[in-house]
Design a protein around this motif. Sequence first.
Motif, PDB file in Angstrom:
ATOM      1  N   VAL A 168       0.841  -1.202   0.000  1.00  0.00           N
ATOM      2  CA  VAL A 168       0.000   0.000   0.000  1.00  0.00           C
ATOM      3  C   VAL A 168       0.878   1.255   0.000  1.00  0.00           C
ATOM      4  N   ALA A 169       1.965   1.219   0.781  1.00  0.00           N
ATOM      5  CA  ALA A 169       2.895   2.363   0.801  1.00  0.00           C
ATOM      6  C   ALA A 169       3.398   2.650  -0.608  1.00  0.00           C
ATOM      7  N   ALA A 170       3.796   1.623  -1.322  1.00  0.00           N
ATOM      8  CA  ALA A 170       4.354   1.790  -2.664  1.00  0.00           C
ATOM      9  C   ALA A 170       3.300   2.335  -3.628  1.00  0.00           C
ATOM     10  N   ALA A 171       2.054   1.849  -3.478  1.00  0.00           N
ATOM     11  CA  ALA A 171       0.985   2.326  -4.363  1.00  0.00           C
ATOM     12  C   ALA A 171       0.746   3.815  -4.128  1.00  0.00           C
ATOM     13  N   ARG A 172       0.706   4.238  -2.849  1.00  0.00           N
ATOM     14  CA  ARG A 172       0.502   5.666  -2.563  1.00  0.00           C
ATOM     15  C   ARG A 172       1.656   6.503  -3.088  1.00  0.00           C
ATOM     16  N   LEU A 173       2.844   5.899  -3.131  1.00  0.00           N
ATOM     17  CA  LEU A 173       4.022   6.625  -3.604  1.00  0.00           C
ATOM     18  C   LEU A 173       4.101   6.635  -5.122  1.00  0.00           C
ATOM     19  N   GLY A 174       3.073   6.064  -5.752  1.00  0.00           N
ATOM     20  CA  GLY A 174       2.966   6.201  -7.207  1.00  0.00           C
ATOM     21  C   GLY A 174       3.420   5.003  -8.017  1.00  0.00           C
ATOM     22  N   ARG A 181       3.395   1.048  -9.590  1.00  0.00           N
ATOM     23  CA  ARG A 181       2.487  -0.013  -9.978  1.00  0.00           C
ATOM     24  C   ARG A 181       2.873  -1.191  -9.100  1.00  0.00           C
ATOM     25  N   VAL A 182       1.921  -1.744  -8.328  1.00  0.00           N
ATOM     26  CA  VAL A 182       2.262  -2.745  -7.321  1.00  0.00           C
ATOM     27  C   VAL A 182       1.424  -4.006  -7.469  1.00  0.00           C
ATOM     28  N   ARG A 183       2.091  -5.146  -7.348  1.00  0.00           N
ATOM     29  CA  ARG A 183       1.388  -6.418  -7.304  1.00  0.00           C
ATOM     30  C   ARG A 183       1.696  -7.057  -5.954  1.00  0.00           C
ATOM     31  N   MET A 184       0.626  -7.521  -5.280  1.00  0.00           N
ATOM     32  CA  MET A 184       0.812  -8.183  -3.979  1.00  0.00           C
ATOM     33  C   MET A 184       0.616  -9.681  -4.162  1.00  0.00           C
ATOM     34  N   VAL A 185       1.487 -10.479  -3.506  1.00  0.00           N
ATOM     35  CA  VAL A 185       1.357 -11.933  -3.514  1.00  0.00           C
ATOM     36  C   VAL A 185       1.231 -12.380  -2.066  1.00  0.00           C
ATOM     37  N   SER A 233     -10.382  -5.729  -0.001  1.00  0.00           N
ATOM     38  CA  SER A 233     -10.928  -4.478  -0.546  1.00  0.00           C
ATOM     39  C   SER A 233     -10.035  -3.299  -0.194  1.00  0.00           C
ATOM     40  N   CYS A 234      -9.293  -3.384   0.933  1.00  0.00           N
ATOM     41  CA  CYS A 234      -8.335  -2.307   1.246  1.00  0.00           C
ATOM     42  C   CYS A 234      -7.261  -2.232   0.163  1.00  0.00           C
ATOM     43  N   LEU A 235      -6.758  -3.377  -0.276  1.00  0.00           N
ATOM     44  CA  LEU A 235      -5.733  -3.395  -1.331  1.00  0.00           C
ATOM     45  C   LEU A 235      -6.297  -2.792  -2.612  1.00  0.00           C
ATOM     46  N   ALA A 236      -7.512  -3.227  -2.951  1.00  0.00           N
ATOM     47  CA  ALA A 236      -8.134  -2.786  -4.205  1.00  0.00           C
ATOM     48  C   ALA A 236      -8.344  -1.270  -4.186  1.00  0.00           C
ATOM     49  N   THR A 237      -8.832  -0.756  -3.039  1.00  0.00           N
ATOM     50  CA  THR A 237      -9.062   0.682  -2.902  1.00  0.00           C
ATOM     51  C   THR A 237      -7.781   1.477  -3.154  1.00  0.00           C
ATOM     52  N   GLU A 238      -6.655   0.908  -2.724  1.00  0.00           N
ATOM     53  CA  GLU A 238      -5.375   1.609  -2.876  1.00  0.00           C
ATOM     54  C   GLU A 238      -4.770   1.400  -4.263  1.00  0.00           C
ATOM     55  N   GLY A 239      -5.444   0.592  -5.089  1.00  0.00           N
ATOM     56  CA  GLY A 239      -4.922   0.371  -6.434  1.00  0.00           C
ATOM     57  C   GLY A 239      -3.837  -0.682  -6.528  1.00  0.00           C
ATOM     58  N   VAL A 240      -3.736  -1.544  -5.496  1.00  0.00           N
ATOM     59  CA  VAL A 240      -2.758  -2.632  -5.540  1.00  0.00           C
ATOM     60  C   VAL A 240      -3.373  -3.803  -6.313  1.00  0.00           C
ATOM     61  N   ASP A 241      -2.614  -4.360  -7.253  1.00  0.00           N
ATOM     62  CA  ASP A 241      -3.061  -5.526  -8.017  1.00  0.00           C
ATOM     63  C   ASP A 241      -3.113  -6.725  -7.056  1.00  0.00           C
ATOM     64  N   LEU A 287      12.356   3.241  -0.895  1.00  0.00           N
ATOM     65  CA  LEU A 287      13.720   2.859  -1.291  1.00  0.00           C
ATOM     66  C   LEU A 287      13.663   1.875  -2.463  1.00  0.00           C
ATOM     67  N   SER A 288      12.768   0.901  -2.386  1.00  0.00           N
ATOM     68  CA  SER A 288      12.657  -0.114  -3.438  1.00  0.00           C
ATOM     69  C   SER A 288      12.246   0.512  -4.759  1.00  0.00           C
ATOM     70  N   ILE A 289      11.265   1.429  -4.699  1.00  0.00           N
ATOM     71  CA  ILE A 289      10.799   2.082  -5.923  1.00  0.00           C
ATOM     72  C   ILE A 289      11.946   2.860  -6.568  1.00  0.00           C
ATOM     73  N   ALA A 290      12.660   3.634  -5.750  1.00  0.00           N
ATOM     74  CA  ALA A 290      13.714   4.499  -6.288  1.00  0.00           C
ATOM     75  C   ALA A 290      14.868   3.658  -6.858  1.00  0.00           C
ATOM     76  N   LEU A 291      15.321   2.675  -6.108  1.00  0.00           N
ATOM     77  CA  LEU A 291      16.427   1.851  -6.608  1.00  0.00           C
ATOM     78  C   LEU A 291      15.998   1.086  -7.856  1.00  0.00           C
ATOM     79  N   GLY A 292      14.749   0.622  -7.863  1.00  0.00           N
ATOM     80  CA  GLY A 292      14.226  -0.094  -9.025  1.00  0.00           C
ATOM     81  C   GLY A 292      14.176   0.790 -10.265  1.00  0.00           C
ATOM     82  N   ALA A 293      13.994   2.099 -10.038  1.00  0.00           N
ATOM     83  CA  ALA A 293      13.921   3.042 -11.159  1.00  0.00           C
ATOM     84  C   ALA A 293      15.307   3.533 -11.562  1.00  0.00           C
ATOM     85  N   GLY A 294      16.351   3.006 -10.898  1.00  0.00           N
ATOM     86  CA  GLY A 294      17.709   3.363 -11.286  1.00  0.00           C
ATOM     87  C   GLY A 294      18.249   4.617 -10.618  1.00  0.00           C
ATOM     88  N   VAL A 295      17.541   5.110  -9.590  1.00  0.00           N
ATOM     89  CA  VAL A 295      18.024   6.278  -8.843  1.00  0.00           C
ATOM     90  C   VAL A 295      19.266   5.854  -8.047  1.00  0.00           C
TER      91      VAL A 295
END
Length: 312
Positions: free
Chosen positions: A44-50, A52-56, A70-78, A266-274
């Motif tokens: 959910v944190a990652a989704a709010r930070l913009g 695209r997130v998939r939860m397993v 429904s909490c995940l869905a509301t936040e736009g998490v796949d 941190l994961s989003i930024a490093l994943g984006a090559g920052v």
Amino acid sequence: RLVVVGSLNMDLSVTVPRLPAPGETVSGADVIRGAGGKGANQAVAAARLGARVRMVGLLGDDAFGSELRSCLATEGVDDRAVAELPGAASGLALIVVQHDGENTITLSPGANHHLDTATLATLTDGLLAAPTDTVLLQLEVPLPTVLAAARTARAAGALTVLNAAPRPEPGPLLAELLREVDVLVVNETEATGLLGIQHRPGADTGLETWAERAEQLRALGPATVVITLGALGALAAGPLHRHHQPGFPVHAVDTVGAGDAFCAQLSIALGAGVALPQALRRACAAGARAATRVGAQSSLPTRAEVDALLAA
Ligand code: ADP
């Protein structure tokens, strides 16, 4: 895309005048119900930070399970790789909080503990991640599953990030896991736990000591190690950078959720090559912003809020 493999819990929290002794009953305020679990919090944190997130992960086939989905869905998490396990209860945390903040937590992992390697493969159709994905893991689902996820992710060419929380027991499986991840994120307690060092809470450990510990953790496998230091920010050691990012000066009211926001950002930024120093700065801003609000998922900041703190 960020793929989170991990836990989903319902948190039930009651504030009481004082914690009950064994055998005692104490009346408290109205129950506060909130979605939790480190896996779901970080998704959910990652989704709010913009991102695209998939939860397993696994839920029980109960009312809490539907609510958590429904909490995940509301936040736009796949949530297509999240399943309800027939006959199982959803993960549940029973939290009792004394007015001064002292608390007790009783955890029932429920369905989270049934996320085995076969289930992981089924939920993801054997396709956990693409080469451009980042896979974010924590330790609230069985260790063999976390290890399998890290191996699958690395084999696919994805960036693997492990938040080694809650504090793990050292052992051969954990040692193997550390060799399979690219980035390790730990707080002070988890860092010392992994190194088998006694940690005295409140001990005044200097930055140089933490920097040495980060290098010791790197020697266990991860090319990049990040240690979070609460209000003091965070410290990172990677192949190219050694960096300390001081904490952002905020009015902290509740640090629950700070670590989860930090890991997601941190994961989003490093994943984006920052680059590591810039990624660390952004992650500290996300953690600091989460510390300014009460609650786990309710305190997680949006991308705009992190940008605002960075620009301030
Ligand atoms: P955990 O809650 O997992 O122990 P920390 O308390 O270290 O993790 O918090 C994670 C990150 O959130 C820190 O690295 C820091 O950047 C930020 N943070 C946490 N508490 C504060 C605070 N009081 N002031 C500013 N930033 C904070």
